[in-house]
Every structure is written in C-alpha cells, then in structure tokens.
Design an enzyme around this catalytic site. Sequence first.
Site, PDB file in Angstrom:
ATOM      1  CB  CYS A 113     -13.458  -8.558 -10.463  1.00 51.53           C
ATOM      2  SG  CYS A 113     -12.038  -8.175  -9.426  1.00 51.53           S
ATOM      3  CG  HIS A 216     -17.225  -5.095  -9.076  1.00 54.80           C
ATOM      4  ND1 HIS A 216     -17.900  -6.289  -9.158  1.00 54.80           N
ATOM      5  CD2 HIS A 216     -15.980  -5.396  -8.663  1.00 54.80           C
ATOM      6  CE1 HIS A 216     -17.111  -7.277  -8.801  1.00 54.80           C
ATOM      7  NE2 HIS A 216     -15.925  -6.763  -8.497  1.00 54.80           N
ATOM      8  CD  GLU A 218     -21.328  -5.267  -9.785  1.00 54.98           C
ATOM      9  OE1 GLU A 218     -21.062  -4.896 -10.943  1.00 54.98           O
ATOM     10  OE2 GLU A 218     -20.566  -5.957  -9.094  1.00 54.98           O
TER      11      GLU A 218
END
Length: 238
Positions: A113, A216, A218
Amino acid sequence: MPSKKKVLIVTRRELRKNKLINWVSEIYVQILGQGGVLPVLVPIAQGTIANLSDYLEDYDGILMSEGGDISPALYNEPYSVSKLDEYDPIKDEIEITCCRHAVEHNKPVLGFCRGMHMINVVFGGSLHLDIHEINKKSVLHIDYDNYDTVRHPIAIAEDTPLFHWYKEKEIQVNTYHHQGIKNLGEGLIPMAKAPDGLIEGVFHPDYKFVVGLQFHPERMYQEYAGNKLVFKSFIDAL
Ligand SMILES: [Mn+2]
C-alpha cells in the site's frame, strides 16, 4: 549460531490520550518472528533522524506498510491538502531515507500500500493524490463500511514474481487506498492491474528483491496460498 537477520519497519504515529504514540500492526512482527527474522522498529521522532545512521549500519532488509499519504513534495506534485489523508513529514523523511539506503545497497525491500507508493517515489515515480477524484469510473478502492471484506479483481502478468507466487492470472484482493501510482518509477515493472487500469503490484528486475503490492496479503492470509509466499520470498532474499 549465526545472528538473526534484521528487518527495519518504520512505525506509524498518532495521538492517543493526548500523547503521541508509535505503533505497527502486530501481524508483520509476527510473520517475521515466525520466519526467524528480527523486526527492528524504527520510531517516528526527531531523535530518530539523528540516529538513523545507526539503524542503517546493521540491517538486512526493509518492510514498509500502512500509513497516511506521502507528502506530494517528494514526487513534485502541486500541493493540494484537500485531497490528502493524514501525512507525517517526519515519517516520510525517516522512511524515504531507509528505503533509498536499502535500494542503494541492494537489500530486499517489500512494500504494501503506502509502502508500494514509497518504492515508486524512490524510483522517481509519482502518485495520484486521489484516485476516485481523477477517475469517477474507477473501481472502488476503499470502502469504509466494508473495510476488510471488500474485494476487487486484479489481472496478474505472467513472468512476474506475483504470478510465480499465486499461479493465477486473476485473484480477488482487498483494497484500502485512495491513492495510487500515476507515473511509474524508473525500471519498475507492473505485475498486476485493477479493471480500471490502476497498477496493483510492481517489482524491479535489476535488484535482488524490490516488490510493492497495493493490497495486503497478510490481511487475507487464508484466501490464497500465494499470500504466504510473498513473505517467504522476502525472508529468503534477506
Ligand atoms: Mn485497489
């Protein structure tokens, strides 16, 4: 026993109970720790700037993640505060110094990001101040009402690390951003695009490991096996 590899993570700063605090999402610390890597948190404070050379003396890579907007002054866009989210000039200075140092020394760089935006800026690229403002037909790239569940597809280019990890030409990704890559930094190769054409992943083929993702992995760890491989490849490159 050989000492553990160390990865710098510049923290994020905000007011809590009238005091500035520094924080980082625990999941990065967790993933690195489980991978046998020591995360070294670089706090945002004036005192850190004076000590930056000490942080840069002994580390193996840098992970950059969430945060507010990068100051447009760093990519020569006219300043327009109405379009900007929070931004922190001290964080910008610390993080860009660390990222430039890592690139100059060919140490692995992984950015998500804002972290991908920082990679783009370090290679001389620029950012859209607000993607929804410049393109009314853009895909919805942030949805505060469905913050963690909103997804949009990305098309993945073959012959890229992203394709190597996910083994699919299209996946559904989370999306938490109102900015995006405008002009691509020198030498960076796009790895993925949203249906509106926005670049959602980049890498640099001339470096050991320079990878930026707009999404993202994760935060959707269970959804694709490839998510774990992003981190594994970074750790293996350290
Ligand atoms: Mn997006």
